[in-house]
Enzyme design. Structure first.
Site, PDB file in Angstrom:
ATOM      1  N   GLY A  31       0.789  -1.218   0.000  1.00 49.03           N
ATOM      2  CA  GLY A  31       0.000   0.000   0.000  1.00 49.03           C
ATOM      3  C   GLY A  31       0.826   1.275   0.000  1.00 49.03           C
ATOM      4  N   TYR A  32       0.155   2.382   0.332  1.00 46.85           N
ATOM      5  CA  TYR A  32       0.698   3.738   0.236  1.00 46.85           C
ATOM      6  C   TYR A  32       1.205   3.954  -1.196  1.00 46.85           C
ATOM      7  CZ  TYR A  32       1.753   8.138   2.412  1.00 46.85           C
ATOM      8  OH  TYR A  32       1.731   9.458   2.764  1.00 46.85           O
ATOM      9  N   HIS A  34       2.188   4.773  -4.986  1.00 48.47           N
ATOM     10  CA  HIS A  34       2.778   5.845  -5.785  1.00 48.47           C
ATOM     11  C   HIS A  34       2.784   5.361  -7.243  1.00 48.47           C
ATOM     12  CE1 HIS A  34       6.247   3.231  -5.689  1.00 48.47           C
ATOM     13  NE2 HIS A  34       6.351   3.345  -4.370  1.00 48.47           N
ATOM     14  N   HIS A  37       3.684   1.730  -8.057  1.00 44.84           N
ATOM     15  CA  HIS A  37       2.618   0.732  -7.896  1.00 44.84           C
ATOM     16  C   HIS A  37       1.647   0.811  -9.077  1.00 44.84           C
ATOM     17  CE1 HIS A  37       3.685   1.420  -3.526  1.00 44.84           C
ATOM     18  NE2 HIS A  37       3.758   0.103  -3.596  1.00 44.84           N
ATOM     19  N   GLN A  61       7.606  -9.738   7.689  1.00 46.57           N
ATOM     20  CA  GLN A  61       8.828  -9.367   6.963  1.00 46.57           C
ATOM     21  C   GLN A  61       9.550  -8.186   7.599  1.00 46.57           C
ATOM     22  OE1 GLN A  61       6.412  -8.614   3.274  1.00 46.57           O
ATOM     23  NE2 GLN A  61       7.853  -6.957   2.947  1.00 46.57           N
ATOM     24  N   ASP A 150      12.987  -3.621  -5.813  1.00 51.21           N
ATOM     25  CA  ASP A 150      13.326  -4.696  -4.870  1.00 51.21           C
ATOM     26  C   ASP A 150      13.865  -5.867  -5.675  1.00 51.21           C
ATOM     27  OD1 ASP A 150      12.145  -3.629  -2.225  1.00 51.21           O
ATOM     28  OD2 ASP A 150      10.537  -3.355  -3.658  1.00 51.21           O
ATOM     29  N   SER A 185       9.476   5.408  -3.705  1.00 44.93           N
ATOM     30  CA  SER A 185       9.350   4.482  -2.593  1.00 44.93           C
ATOM     31  C   SER A 185       8.328   5.056  -1.623  1.00 44.93           C
ATOM     32  CB  SER A 185      10.701   4.336  -1.867  1.00 44.93           C
ATOM     33  OG  SER A 185      10.506   3.772  -0.582  1.00 44.93           O
ATOM     34  N   ARG A 187       8.531   4.949   1.367  1.00 48.11           N
ATOM     35  CA  ARG A 187       9.267   5.501   2.513  1.00 48.11           C
ATOM     36  C   ARG A 187       9.888   6.867   2.224  1.00 48.11           C
ATOM     37  NH1 ARG A 187      10.562  -0.366   3.196  1.00 48.11           N
ATOM     38  NH2 ARG A 187       9.991  -0.987   5.322  1.00 48.11           N
TER      39      ARG A 187
HETATM   40  O1  PAF Z   1       7.308  -5.444  -2.161  1.00 56.19           O
HETATM   41  C1  PAF Z   1       6.420  -5.423  -1.287  1.00 56.19           C
HETATM   42  O2  PAF Z   1       5.646  -4.464  -1.180  1.00 56.19           O
HETATM   43  C2  PAF Z   1       6.283  -6.585  -0.332  1.00 56.19           C
HETATM   44  O3  PAF Z   1       7.518  -7.090   0.027  1.00 56.19           O
HETATM   45  C3  PAF Z   1       5.353  -7.695  -0.852  1.00 56.19           C
HETATM   46  C4  PAF Z   1       5.911  -8.348  -2.116  1.00 56.19           C
HETATM   47  C5  PAF Z   1       3.987  -7.121  -1.135  1.00 56.19           C
HETATM   48  C6  PAF Z   1       5.211  -8.797   0.196  1.00 56.19           C
HETATM   49  O4  PAF Z   1       4.666  -8.295   1.368  1.00 56.19           O
END
Ligand code: PAF
Length: 289
Positions: A31-32, A34, A37, A61, A150, A185, A187
């Site tokens: 979420g959040y 940008h 996404h 995680q 990532d 990001s 963040r």
């Molecule tokens: O990249 C992410 O936002 C997270 O690591 C994911 C793949 C949604 C898993 O929680």
């Protein structure tokens, strides 16, 4: 757009879709949203009959001292963004619905997850691999889309899908950047203006190292020294956590650049840790330097 919060309900809907012969594209997110996404959603929209986006800040995680509690969240804005992007199903479960209190099963992907981010976040990729496996079991997607920012996560998921024969196509999509090159990001909102101005040098440093390799340099160490010097000169508010040249599949360090090589960096500013990477390609032909 349908909003689903119960995992079993999602699974029922998606199983029906697959039985009807529909293609289902999954975009897993925390979420959040940008533009990065949105680019993943756009890709899925262009290929799938049904697009499912998961919005779940996955607690497993995050390490004990990490930013789970202050990870940015804005459900109303995310819902509107997903709807505008043409998403069909937004899956937004509560942590309690995803994990039984006595959950005792996890997916670990050795090797690929050990270096880079895995070195400072030893439980991170186990959490990622486990939640992505759960999402794959719930949605049974034809394909799933992940961002290349990532890149280690993408390599971990590709390895997991290969090793466990999971019938999902894993699609990696390019990093979306601000006009000045800073990788988008969620963040980034935590950066002060000065940090924000310095953070864009992460990309510039990686680009300079990639350019050096493209011009014939085959010693990754030389290229990384250049990147490190650029960061020392232009981003003194940040601390480099790692700056490495790694194989794109195994994510292990390379000692000589003989093919496409990922230049990856993580840098800590006061309240935020940023990652970025560039794919460096050696100059065609010749032995290089
Ligand atoms: O990249 C992410 O936002 C997270 O690591 C994911 C793949 C949604 C898993 O929680």
């Amino acid at each position: 757009m349908r909003i689903v919060i119960e995992p079993r309900e999602l699974q029922g809907i998606c199983l029906d879709l697959r039985r009807q012969g529909q293609t289902v594209g999954l975009v897993p997110t925390m979420g959040y949203f940008h533009q990065g996404h949105v680019s993943l959603m756009d890709h899925a929209r262009g290929r799938a009959d049904t697009v499912v986006v998961s919005l779940f800040v996955n607690p497993t995680q995050f390490g004990p001292s990490e930013d789970l509690d202050r990870y940015p969240r804005d459900f109303a804005r995310d819902r509107d963004t997903a709807e505008k992007a043409g998403v069909d199903i937004l899956f937004a479960p509560e942590p309690g619905a995803m994990y039984a209190p006595d959950a005792s099963t996890a997916v670990t992907v050795d090797g690929v997850s050990a270096g880079l981010c895995g070195a400072s976040r030893p439980t991170h990729f186990r959490g990622v691999a486990t939640v992505v496996t759960k999402l794959f079991m719930l949605v049974q997607p034809t394909f799933a889309v992940f961002g290349e920012k990532d890149r280690q996560q993408l390599a971990v998921i590709r390895r997991m899908v290969r090793d466990l024969d999971i019938p999902v196509e894993v699609v990696g999509r390019p990093i979306v950047r601000e006009p000045d090159g800073l990788a988008l990001s969620s963040r980034n909102v935590f950066l002060s203006q000065d940090e924000r101005d310095q953070a864009l040098w992460i990309n510039k440093a990686l680009q300079a190292a990639a350019d050096l390799i493209a011009s014939g340099e085959r010693d990754p160490g030389t290229a990384l020294v250049l990147a490190r010097d650029i960061l020392a000169a232009h981003a003194p508010l940040g601390e480099v956590e790692y700056l490495e040249a790694v194989d794109p599949d195994a994510m292990t360090p390379v000692t000589r650049v003989n093919g496409p090589t990922v230049l990856a960096a993580a840098m800590r500013f006061s309240r935020v840790r940023l990652i970025d990477n560039r794919l460096a390609r050696p100059a065609a032909g010749g032995e290089g330097r």
